[in-house]
Write an enzyme that holds these catalytic residues in place. Sequence first.
Site, PDB file in Angstrom:
ATOM      1  N   GLY A 129       0.857  -1.179   0.000  1.00  0.00           N
ATOM      2  CA  GLY A 129       0.000   0.000   0.000  1.00  0.00           C
ATOM      3  C   GLY A 129       0.890   1.224   0.000  1.00  0.00           C
ATOM      4  N   GLN A 139     -23.751  28.860  22.330  1.00  0.00           N
ATOM      5  CA  GLN A 139     -22.366  29.168  21.988  1.00  0.00           C
ATOM      6  C   GLN A 139     -21.548  27.903  21.668  1.00  0.00           C
ATOM      7  OE1 GLN A 139     -20.101  31.546  24.914  1.00  0.00           O
ATOM      8  NE2 GLN A 139     -20.310  33.180  23.421  1.00  0.00           N
ATOM      9  N   GLY A 161     -26.492  15.184  17.090  1.00  0.00           N
ATOM     10  CA  GLY A 161     -26.821  14.303  18.212  1.00  0.00           C
ATOM     11  C   GLY A 161     -27.187  12.922  17.697  1.00  0.00           C
ATOM     12  N   GLN A 178     -21.891  15.244  15.770  1.00  0.00           N
ATOM     13  CA  GLN A 178     -22.091  15.681  17.150  1.00  0.00           C
ATOM     14  C   GLN A 178     -23.214  16.723  17.236  1.00  0.00           C
ATOM     15  OE1 GLN A 178     -20.442  14.038  19.351  1.00  0.00           O
ATOM     16  NE2 GLN A 178     -21.228  15.099  21.159  1.00  0.00           N
ATOM     17  N   ILE A 179     -23.248  17.632  16.289  1.00  0.00           N
ATOM     18  CA  ILE A 179     -24.286  18.671  16.291  1.00  0.00           C
ATOM     19  C   ILE A 179     -25.669  18.049  16.058  1.00  0.00           C
ATOM     20  CG2 ILE A 179     -25.171  20.651  14.955  1.00  0.00           C
ATOM     21  CD1 ILE A 179     -22.186  21.546  14.698  1.00  0.00           C
ATOM     22  N   GLY A 224      -3.273  13.457  -8.376  1.00  0.00           N
ATOM     23  CA  GLY A 224      -4.429  12.815  -7.755  1.00  0.00           C
ATOM     24  C   GLY A 224      -4.728  13.382  -6.384  1.00  0.00           C
ATOM     25  N   GLU A 278      -4.816   7.298  -2.006  1.00  0.00           N
ATOM     26  CA  GLU A 278      -3.874   8.159  -2.750  1.00  0.00           C
ATOM     27  C   GLU A 278      -2.794   8.711  -1.811  1.00  0.00           C
ATOM     28  OE1 GLU A 278      -5.292  10.350  -6.036  1.00  0.00           O
ATOM     29  OE2 GLU A 278      -7.102   9.143  -6.211  1.00  0.00           O
ATOM     30  N   GLY A 279      -2.342   7.825  -0.945  1.00  0.00           N
ATOM     31  CA  GLY A 279      -1.330   8.201   0.045  1.00  0.00           C
ATOM     32  C   GLY A 279      -1.975   8.521   1.372  1.00  0.00           C
ATOM     33  N   THR A 280      -1.694   7.675   2.359  1.00  0.00           N
ATOM     34  CA  THR A 280      -2.221   7.936   3.704  1.00  0.00           C
ATOM     35  C   THR A 280      -1.666   9.260   4.223  1.00  0.00           C
ATOM     36  OG1 THR A 280      -0.314   6.844   4.692  1.00  0.00           O
ATOM     37  CG2 THR A 280      -2.255   5.462   4.257  1.00  0.00           C
TER      38      THR A 280
END
Lengths: 381, 381
Positions: free
Chosen positions: A131, A279, A339, A336-337, A242, A363-365
């Site tokens: 890989g 907030q 929920g 998260q927003i 890429g 395409e490359g970690t």
Amino acid sequence: MDLQLTEEQQLIRDTVREFAREHIAPRAAEIDRTREFPLDNYRRCAELNLTGMMVDEAHGGAGLDAVSYAIAVEELSRACATTGVIISVNNSLYCDPVARYGTDEQKERWLTPFARGEKLGCYCLTEPHSGSDAAALRTMAVRDGKDWVLNGSKVFVTNGVAAHTAVVYATTDRTAGHKGVSTFLVDRDTPGYSLGKHETKMGITASGSVEVVLEDCRVGPENLLGPVGEGFKVALSTLDGGRIGIAAQAVGIAQSCLDHALAYSKEREAFGRPIAELQAIQFKLADMATQVEAARMLTYRAAAAKDAGGRFSKEAAMAKLYAATVCVDAAREAVQIYGGYGYINEYPVERLYRDAKITEIYEGTSEIQRLVIAANILKEA
Amino acid sequence: MDFNLSEDQRMVRDMVAEFADQVLGPGVMERERTGAFPEAEIRRAGELGLLGMSIPEEWGGSGLDTVSSALALMEIARVCPSTAVTLSVTNSVCAYPIWRFGTDAQRDRYLRPLASGQILGGFCLTEPQAGSDATNQKTRAVRKGDTYLLNGTKVWVTNAHVGKVFVVMAVTDPAAGKKGISAFIVTPDMPGFAFAPKEDKMGLRASATSSVILEDCQVPAGNLLGREGDGMRIPLNALDSGRIGIASQAVGIAQGARDEAVRYARERTAFGKPLAQHQAVAFQIADMATEIEAARLLTLRAAALRDADPDAVGPAAAMAKLYASEMCNRVAYRAVQVHGGYGYSREYPVERFYRDARVTTLYEGTSEVQRIVISRAILAG
């Protein structure tokens, strides 16, 4: 320095945005569920000249710059990440190396129909055992008279299920290490070319990732792309381009996360008011918007560096690394927003969360991007 | 879209980089140790036109665009962050509002010496009880004939003691709330104006910071800047510009810390090879470089937007300031980490950068205030 889009780039953004909203976005959830390769989306993109964006017009392309390309992939991915990567792979990983290394005859046969979107291309580099360490590939190409006989197995091949032709990297000289790699154009109807395991993935479920198996797959000398032994150079330079596509995809997914999170936070009420008035939510949105903008700038800058000619490995790696990180972060915050609803398949952010993760891997970690960036910096004076 | 600097911009950057390395560099460690204000160095900066960078030449300034000013501050902060804030404050929140909102008489008397580099200036907004909640002003200005009498205390005033002109906010109409706030041009020689002793700060020790105490300070009516009750328009406008300056400072600090980390990582060996050859260190360098680049682009983007329309840059400036200042702290943290124990020693510049970095998320609007500005903009959009 002029950080505004040109008029043409704006026009492309508006056109692709409108197209993606109307034709691509409405099907994104269904594609994700059915996991069926959306060939109709590809054809529609072809009608808009999005399948060979940077290919010159003489070869069926749109003749556009890389910034325009990044904008288009971003807008498509904002609507549907699967469609984004399909387009990115055909443009960056298939058309680009053929355009750069192909002879006139090869371009006629293997570039024009793909740039026009009549055919679809894919890219075969990764193998079960290689890989990130791409130079360790085991697929062999052995000369037999004028022909080459290929044997090996390629995995995670995006577009593989529907692609007409693959750019295949294979070793022609095992003793030469990465200097023994060469590039071949292999049509799917070549005897010995078959599809193996269809991957069931976490996200971008319909991008047609499949194993490509080559068993005594015989191709002619006209199928060799670029010089013998230069395959690794072809592969790496192709991946530089890429990565701009994947960075753009990541920006698009992240923008979509922000779009949905903004809309939801205005609708959803808690403690007697829309959560957008809290907030804790506002600050999440502010961070997401800031990071998406930073990722977009890095991506456009990498594209502009490509357009300027010369090397752009570091710029592309920075864009890809940062955009992917932002994408995963934005998806997490969007869920998260939302929920509990963010965990449910009926809501788009659940899909985005799954789609986002791949941008840190393919395409490359992110680790490979850091290697590229650090190597470039340590080379600098 | 063009990410290349213009020839003028490159000239400014290179000229200022040379000034920073040759003039500011040699004494910076000593100045930061003793807290001595870089008087001679600032005079040289003034001669180079760095005190009135964006002020038109007809008023003694250099007539540079905001992008050039940002590039200049990045280069200065890379070497001496104290000088960077001294210049940024004079330019952005003193000279600029006097040019933008002042009468020709005010410009002639106060702006010309500032912009031509003869004197330094400052900005008095923050009060003991009014930091992020800036409109909660207690300083009063009461008109008596041709004079306003100002009473109150302003805190964290950069360029206190060394500055000769200050833009001071005070309440002229307590019943009118935000709209009862006005701006004045005040000089330390006016009766009733006093500086408190210098603050003992964590970082930026060579920049002069103290409270300003106004006790029946007599300010001529002609020194009202703009109109009475212009409210927060003047300080907010000035702060948009100031935030680009602080974002630039943060990018410069991070670049300085990164440069030190790279240098150290090349020199220092551990386990038989340079630190830079260890992935754990190389990857930190890659992350630093990527985030610096993202912040630089966000900052230059805000600067370019300001050049296009100075009244529409609020959210972009807030994004740049938020991201650059938070990034700057992460980078300084990593730079210390790369240095190991030496990073904790005052002999190494990264120890100083680490302390200098901290204030960037606090002044000219905390990160929390930037998030308020950004979230308001995106929720309204």
